[in-house]
Design an enzyme around this catalytic site. Structure first.
Site, PDB file in Angstrom:
ATOM      1  N   ALA A 158       7.582  40.167 -10.431  1.00 14.45           N
ATOM      2  CA  ALA A 158       7.488  38.791 -10.948  1.00 14.45           C
ATOM      3  C   ALA A 158       6.963  38.784 -12.387  1.00 14.45           C
ATOM      4  O   ALA A 158       5.861  38.302 -12.656  1.00 14.45           O
ATOM      5  CB  ALA A 158       6.611  37.932 -10.045  1.00 14.45           C
ATOM      6  N   GLY A 201      -5.075  -5.751  -6.004  1.00 14.73           N
ATOM      7  CA  GLY A 201      -6.421  -5.169  -6.052  1.00 14.73           C
ATOM      8  C   GLY A 201      -6.742  -4.535  -7.380  1.00 14.73           C
ATOM      9  O   GLY A 201      -6.111  -4.805  -8.399  1.00 14.73           O
ATOM     10  N   ARG A 202      -7.729  -3.680  -7.317  1.00 15.39           N
ATOM     11  CA  ARG A 202      -8.166  -2.942  -8.495  1.00 15.39           C
ATOM     12  C   ARG A 202      -7.092  -1.909  -8.855  1.00 15.39           C
ATOM     13  O   ARG A 202      -6.589  -1.214  -7.980  1.00 15.39           O
ATOM     14  CB  ARG A 202      -9.474  -2.227  -8.122  1.00 15.39           C
ATOM     15  CG  ARG A 202     -10.178  -1.610  -9.243  1.00 15.39           C
ATOM     16  CD  ARG A 202     -11.414  -0.894  -8.750  1.00 15.39           C
ATOM     17  NE  ARG A 202     -12.101  -0.322  -9.883  1.00 15.39           N
ATOM     18  CZ  ARG A 202     -11.744   0.799 -10.475  1.00 15.39           C
ATOM     19  NH1 ARG A 202     -10.719   1.484 -10.030  1.00 15.39           N
ATOM     20  NH2 ARG A 202     -12.411   1.235 -11.521  1.00 15.39           N
ATOM     21  N   HIS A 239      -7.998   2.462   5.579  1.00 10.34           N
ATOM     22  CA  HIS A 239      -9.292   2.728   6.202  1.00 10.34           C
ATOM     23  C   HIS A 239     -10.005   1.390   6.414  1.00 10.34           C
ATOM     24  O   HIS A 239      -9.416   0.333   6.216  1.00 10.34           O
ATOM     25  CB  HIS A 239     -10.096   3.688   5.317  1.00 10.34           C
ATOM     26  CG  HIS A 239      -9.369   4.971   5.055  1.00 10.34           C
ATOM     27  ND1 HIS A 239      -9.124   5.897   6.055  1.00 10.34           N
ATOM     28  CD2 HIS A 239      -8.782   5.469   3.941  1.00 10.34           C
ATOM     29  CE1 HIS A 239      -8.449   6.913   5.549  1.00 10.34           C
ATOM     30  NE2 HIS A 239      -8.223   6.670   4.273  1.00 10.34           N
ATOM     31  N   ARG A 250      16.105  38.181 -12.068  1.00  8.72           N
ATOM     32  CA  ARG A 250      14.696  38.315 -11.642  1.00  8.72           C
ATOM     33  C   ARG A 250      14.131  36.941 -11.283  1.00  8.72           C
ATOM     34  O   ARG A 250      13.440  36.796 -10.273  1.00  8.72           O
ATOM     35  CB  ARG A 250      13.852  38.938 -12.757  1.00  8.72           C
ATOM     36  CG  ARG A 250      14.085  40.424 -12.965  1.00  8.72           C
ATOM     37  CD  ARG A 250      13.157  40.883 -14.086  1.00  8.72           C
ATOM     38  NE  ARG A 250      13.507  42.167 -14.642  1.00  8.72           N
ATOM     39  CZ  ARG A 250      12.910  43.314 -14.322  1.00  8.72           C
ATOM     40  NH1 ARG A 250      11.959  43.349 -13.426  1.00  8.72           N
ATOM     41  NH2 ARG A 250      13.277  44.441 -14.901  1.00  8.72           N
ATOM     42  N   HIS A 290      -9.789  -1.331   3.687  1.00 12.35           N
ATOM     43  CA  HIS A 290      -8.503  -2.028   3.561  1.00 12.35           C
ATOM     44  C   HIS A 290      -8.319  -3.051   4.672  1.00 12.35           C
ATOM     45  O   HIS A 290      -7.779  -4.129   4.450  1.00 12.35           O
ATOM     46  CB  HIS A 290      -7.353  -1.025   3.588  1.00 12.35           C
ATOM     47  CG  HIS A 290      -7.505   0.083   2.611  1.00 12.35           C
ATOM     48  ND1 HIS A 290      -7.922   1.338   2.975  1.00 12.35           N
ATOM     49  CD2 HIS A 290      -7.342   0.107   1.268  1.00 12.35           C
ATOM     50  CE1 HIS A 290      -7.991   2.093   1.904  1.00 12.35           C
ATOM     51  NE2 HIS A 290      -7.651   1.380   0.852  1.00 12.35           N
ATOM     52  N   HIS A 320      -3.968  -2.064  -9.441  1.00 11.71           N
ATOM     53  CA  HIS A 320      -2.795  -2.212  -8.565  1.00 11.71           C
ATOM     54  C   HIS A 320      -1.612  -1.401  -9.119  1.00 11.71           C
ATOM     55  O   HIS A 320      -1.233  -1.553 -10.274  1.00 11.71           O
ATOM     56  CB  HIS A 320      -2.417  -3.699  -8.469  1.00 11.71           C
ATOM     57  CG  HIS A 320      -1.319  -3.981  -7.498  1.00 11.71           C
ATOM     58  ND1 HIS A 320      -1.550  -4.502  -6.240  1.00 11.71           N
ATOM     59  CD2 HIS A 320       0.017  -3.804  -7.578  1.00 11.71           C
ATOM     60  CE1 HIS A 320      -0.401  -4.637  -5.612  1.00 11.71           C
ATOM     61  NE2 HIS A 320       0.569  -4.216  -6.402  1.00 11.71           N
ATOM     62  N   VAL A 369      12.639  42.809  -0.106  1.00 10.15           N
ATOM     63  CA  VAL A 369      13.404  41.595  -0.411  1.00 10.15           C
ATOM     64  C   VAL A 369      14.707  41.956  -1.103  1.00 10.15           C
ATOM     65  O   VAL A 369      15.767  41.391  -0.824  1.00 10.15           O
ATOM     66  CB  VAL A 369      12.569  40.637  -1.298  1.00 10.15           C
ATOM     67  CG1 VAL A 369      13.438  39.551  -1.894  1.00 10.15           C
ATOM     68  CG2 VAL A 369      11.430  40.024  -0.499  1.00 10.15           C
ATOM     69  N   ARG A 370      14.640  42.941  -1.979  1.00  7.31           N
ATOM     70  CA  ARG A 370      15.844  43.317  -2.717  1.00  7.31           C
ATOM     71  C   ARG A 370      16.886  43.994  -1.835  1.00  7.31           C
ATOM     72  O   ARG A 370      18.042  44.114  -2.212  1.00  7.31           O
ATOM     73  CB  ARG A 370      15.481  44.199  -3.916  1.00  7.31           C
ATOM     74  CG  ARG A 370      14.973  43.351  -5.056  1.00  7.31           C
ATOM     75  CD  ARG A 370      14.902  44.081  -6.342  1.00  7.31           C
ATOM     76  NE  ARG A 370      14.607  43.153  -7.430  1.00  7.31           N
ATOM     77  CZ  ARG A 370      15.522  42.557  -8.179  1.00  7.31           C
ATOM     78  NH1 ARG A 370      16.809  42.753  -7.943  1.00  7.31           N
ATOM     79  NH2 ARG A 370      15.169  41.745  -9.149  1.00  7.31           N
ATOM     80  N   THR A 404       0.820  -1.209   0.000  1.00  5.92           N
ATOM     81  CA  THR A 404       0.000   0.000   0.000  1.00  5.92           C
ATOM     82  C   THR A 404       0.853   1.258   0.000  1.00  5.92           C
ATOM     83  O   THR A 404       1.970   1.260   0.494  1.00  5.92           O
ATOM     84  CB  THR A 404      -0.981   0.022   1.197  1.00  5.92           C
ATOM     85  OG1 THR A 404      -1.790   1.188   1.106  1.00  5.92           O
ATOM     86  CG2 THR A 404      -0.265   0.018   2.536  1.00  5.92           C
ATOM     87  N   ARG A 405       0.283   2.318  -0.594  1.00  5.17           N
ATOM     88  CA  ARG A 405       0.923   3.645  -0.539  1.00  5.17           C
ATOM     89  C   ARG A 405      -0.064   4.659   0.020  1.00  5.17           C
ATOM     90  O   ARG A 405       0.145   5.852  -0.060  1.00  5.17           O
ATOM     91  CB  ARG A 405       1.399   4.098  -1.939  1.00  5.17           C
ATOM     92  CG  ARG A 405       0.443   3.862  -3.077  1.00  5.17           C
ATOM     93  CD  ARG A 405       0.883   4.545  -4.337  1.00  5.17           C
ATOM     94  NE  ARG A 405       0.163   5.791  -4.484  1.00  5.17           N
ATOM     95  CZ  ARG A 405      -0.982   5.928  -5.162  1.00  5.17           C
ATOM     96  NH1 ARG A 405      -1.527   4.895  -5.782  1.00  5.17           N
ATOM     97  NH2 ARG A 405      -1.568   7.091  -5.240  1.00  5.17           N
TER      98      ARG A 405
HETATM   99  S1  PPS Z   1      11.366  41.394 -10.002  1.00  2.42           S
HETATM  100  O1  PPS Z   1      11.337  41.593 -11.470  1.00  2.42           O
HETATM  101  O2  PPS Z   1      10.151  40.782  -9.534  1.00  2.42           O
HETATM  102  O3  PPS Z   1      12.571  40.682  -9.590  1.00  2.42           O
HETATM  103  O4  PPS Z   1      11.433  42.860  -9.405  1.00  2.42           O
HETATM  104  P1  PPS Z   1      11.260  43.254  -7.850  1.00  2.42           P
HETATM  105  O5  PPS Z   1      12.118  42.410  -6.996  1.00  2.42           O
HETATM  106  O6  PPS Z   1       9.821  43.315  -7.520  1.00  2.42           O
HETATM  107  O7  PPS Z   1      11.868  44.669  -7.791  1.00  2.42           O
HETATM  108  C1  PPS Z   1      11.230  45.708  -8.375  1.00  2.42           C
HETATM  109  C2  PPS Z   1      11.486  46.989  -7.589  1.00  2.42           C
HETATM  110  O8  PPS Z   1      12.788  47.431  -7.893  1.00  2.42           O
HETATM  111  C3  PPS Z   1      12.766  48.770  -8.408  1.00  2.42           C
HETATM  112  N1  PPS Z   1      13.433  48.701  -9.719  1.00  2.42           N
HETATM  113  C4  PPS Z   1      12.990  48.145 -10.865  1.00  2.42           C
HETATM  114  N2  PPS Z   1      11.813  47.541 -11.202  1.00  2.42           N
HETATM  115  C5  PPS Z   1      11.686  47.060 -12.464  1.00  2.42           C
HETATM  116  N3  PPS Z   1      12.652  47.115 -13.409  1.00  2.42           N
HETATM  117  C6  PPS Z   1      13.824  47.689 -13.116  1.00  2.42           C
HETATM  118  N4  PPS Z   1      14.794  47.733 -14.037  1.00  2.42           N
HETATM  119  C7  PPS Z   1      14.027  48.220 -11.812  1.00  2.42           C
HETATM  120  N5  PPS Z   1      15.072  48.849 -11.196  1.00  2.42           N
HETATM  121  C8  PPS Z   1      14.692  49.120  -9.943  1.00  2.42           C
HETATM  122  C9  PPS Z   1      11.339  49.224  -8.392  1.00  2.42           C
HETATM  123  O9  PPS Z   1      11.249  50.122  -7.315  1.00  2.42           O
HETATM  124  C10 PPS Z   1      10.494  48.005  -8.069  1.00  2.42           C
HETATM  125  O10 PPS Z   1       9.614  48.187  -6.980  1.00  2.42           O
HETATM  126  P2  PPS Z   1       8.029  48.371  -7.132  1.00  2.42           P
HETATM  127  O11 PPS Z   1       7.497  48.300  -5.743  1.00  2.42           O
HETATM  128  O12 PPS Z   1       7.512  47.233  -8.002  1.00  2.42           O
HETATM  129  O13 PPS Z   1       7.855  49.704  -7.758  1.00  2.42           O
END
Ligand code: PPS
Length: 592
Positions: free
Chosen positions: A493, A306-307, A218, A466, A221, A309, A451-452, A213-214
């Site tokens: 993104a 079984g069915r 119940h 990116r 079984h 399998h 994040v950047r 079985t994987r």
């Molecule tokens: S990505 O494409 O998803 O990796 O971009 P992200 O990490 O969201 O970073 C975008 C923010 O960096 C600033 N910024 C730029 N954005 C787009 N293109 C270029 N070349 C660039 N250079 C700097 C910009 O402030 C983006 O922030 P937001 O909040 O989207 O305006």
């Protein structure tokens, strides 16, 4: 009352054998060498190339080393591979249905030739075994897929693995093992064929029926296995696969706790659990033969088939990959040669009037039957609905609920995508505080700009960078989601494929909601809150999304919001309502 499983079993009176069943090929293989030879191999390995075993290869190696794959003594040579693919037999004629291959990359293949030795290592670099190389070749993987799985449909998980994940070169050769792969979980339940055989001998178990079985077990079984054991007058080995199963299956930790919870439902001391670290191929009929061989090597005389399998069910068009009883037919064809008796069974269904389970072909016409599909069970768990007592046992339902909480307690990722200045960050911040106000789950905001500054501080804005940035965000979000939190992500993104990769990573761990903040470029540019569009138009900022770099509009957005005429409050509220609609937040707050 006589229970009928198949005409062949009910008619025959099987004598109790006076010794354990012979392993496949006559000898139980043990590839682990003695200490002196191990030291010799370790010392010599300094000059050999190394290969870090993949997850599947680790499973295969373990079963080669401990004799589960007897009579194999290594990864298949080219001749054996070809006869296994074409006719389910090794070169010497022994029945063997499944290729057990060592697939490597081109650079490792180039470093090898007949006569070389390759060290095989676990993910930590510990040398587990060596291969004395006989052949190195580039197989025709689509042809293998077709021969072994009987279809070329790339949705078949065994084929998807071969075509998308397997390395392009095969290395065949005899294996010498230094040690078995190490497992720290359920150590007492992991048993080699020699161990199950020793235990059967000690307990006087001569006839043993294995249940492969994987899935969690119940009531159906348990009823079925109890009947199989009673009908064959055999002891029962519950032999679940804990290696690789079908993607999306219940994890083995949960399953094994659930198996342990039901073992007392069998007559005292008549049934046992042993775990098998098999990497399943979901190969249906061929895999059923393989399962019989593996169980024979563990000392089992019977196998329940079984069915469908070991089948992967149906493709996305609803077409089944195999007929429901194809596996039973193929095992029947080879039963005499295998020496393992098949205990076939039809699907078990619950007959409400009798409060009992019956094979579907034994249910009188017009009688009401009940069953719950895997999908319905998942839906019931996700929505926190009752799991009825006729379907499962409270102890099994409890284990499933522990790892599959209702959606209101699962983690979720809300992933905003959209142009710079589209309003992602503003909505994300509004959503963050609204969710914190509701309470119940930790909430983390992974805003693009933020994040950047930390996680991706060294990255620029090329496609490669990116994508890396989005994958990092996805990875962090996946960990948060897995652990029951809410991750809000708000990067641009711009690329579809990497967004899809994130969805595929996160969705199985909880919720994933893609929100397209679809504010038009003209509006974003007009707002230009950071003055970036002006700089981009002037060519001061290069590769600027929407101006000098692409933005691929998502076609798989769960929600689309245009902030041209929507306030941040309204937008965040729309996301909350969508989360509520899906059950990730409830009317009384996220933790109810
Ligand atoms: S990505 O494409 O998803 O990796 O971009 P992200 O990490 O969201 O970073 C975008 C923010 O960096 C600033 N910024 C730029 N954005 C787009 N293109 C270029 N070349 C660039 N250079 C700097 C910009 O402030 C983006 O922030 P937001 O909040 O989207 O305006």
């Amino acid at each position: 009352m006589v229970m009928r499983f198949s005409p062949s079993i009910s008619k025959e009176c099987v004598a109790v054998p006076d010794s354990l069943i012979e392993p496949h090929g006559g000898e139980l293989i043990d590839l682990i060498v003695g200490t002196d030879r191990g030291d010799e191999l370790r010392a010599a390995s300094r000059d050999w190339p190394s290969w870090d075993l993949t997850e599947r290869q680790l499973c295969d190696l373990e079963l080669l080393l401990n004799g589960s794959f007897s009579p194999l003594r290594g990864f298949l040579s080219r001749d054996d591979y070809e006869t296994v693919c074409s006719g389910m037999r090794l070169g010497d004629g022994t029945l063997w249905p499944m290729p057990v291959m060592l697939d490597v990359t081109a650079d490792v293949a180039e470093s090898l030739s007949a006569g070389s030795t390759l060290a095989l290592r676990d993910p930590e670099g510990v040398m587990l075994a060596v291969v004395h190389v006989d052949d190195v070749w580039q197989p025709d993987l689509p042809a293998e897929a077709e021969a072994v799985f009987g279809t070329s449909n790339p949705e078949h998980p065994g084929i998807a693995f071969l075509l998308e994940q397997a390395n392009p070169h095969y290395v065949g050769g005899r294996v010498e093992g230094l040690q078995l792969p190490v497992h720290y979980d359920f150590r007492l339940l992991r048993k080699t064929p020699a161990e199950t055989r020793a235990e059967f001998a000690r307990l006087g178990w001569r006839k043993v029926v294995a249940f492969q079985t994987r899935n969690p077990m119940h009531r159906a079984h348990v009823e079925l296995t109890r009947r199989a054991a009673a009908e064959t007058e055999a002891n029962l080995l519950i032999h679940p696969v804990v290696g690789m199963t079908k993607p999306g299956d219940v994890d083995h930790y949960t399953r094994v706790r659930a198996y342990e919870a039901i073992i007392d439902r069998y007559p005292h001391n008549t049934a046992q659990i042993a775990l098998l670290n098999l990497a399943m191929r979901m190969g249906g009929p061929r895999e059923a033969i393989w399962h019989a061989i593996i169980r024979k090597n563990h000392g089992c005389t019977h196998l329940i088939v079984g069915r469908d399998h070991a089948g992967p069910g149906s493709d996305s068009q609803g077409n089944p990959f195999y007929g429901p009883y194809d596996a039973q037919e193929l095992v029947t064809e080879h039963e005499a040669e295998l020496g393992v008796t098949m205990v076939p069974f039809k699907m078990m269904v619950y007959v409400e009037d009798r409060d009992a389970y019956l094979p579907i072909d034994e249910v009188p016409k017009g009688v009401r039957t009940l069953s719950i599909s895997g999908t319905e069970l998942r839906d019931r768990l996700a929505s926190g609905k009752e799991i009825p007592g006729w379907f499962s046992y409270p102890e099994v339902a409890r284990e499933l609920r522990r790892t599959h909480p209702p959606r209101a307690k699962q983690g979720v990722t809300v992933f905003f995508t959209g142009l710079s200045g589209s309003g992602k960050s503003t909505i994300a911040n509004a959503l963050l505080v609204k969710l914190l106000e509701m309470g119940g789950r930790p909430v983390t905001l992974l805003d693009g700009d933020v994040v950047r500054k930390n996680l991706s501080s060294e990255l620029g804005f090329s496609k490669e960078h990116r994508d890396l940035n989005i994958l990092r965000i996805g990875y962090v979000a996946s960990e948060i989601t897995k652990n029951g939190g809410i991750a809000i992500c708000a990067p641009i993104a711009p690329y579809d494929s990497v967004r899809k990769q994130n969805r595929a990573l996160i969705e199985p761990l909880g919720g994933y909601i893609l929100v397209h903040v679809a504010t038009p470029l003209e509006v974003c540019e007009q707002r230009d809150r950071k003055g970036l569009y002006a700089k981009a138009r002037a060519g001061i900022i290069k590769e600027f999304t929407g101006i000098s770099d692409p933005y691929e509009e998502p076609e798989d957005a769960d929600l689309v919001i245009d902030t041209t005429s929507t306030s941040p409050d309204e937008a965040a509220n729309a996301v909350i309502l969508h989360l509520e609609h899906l059950g990730y937040v409830t009317g009384n707050g996220a933790d109810s």
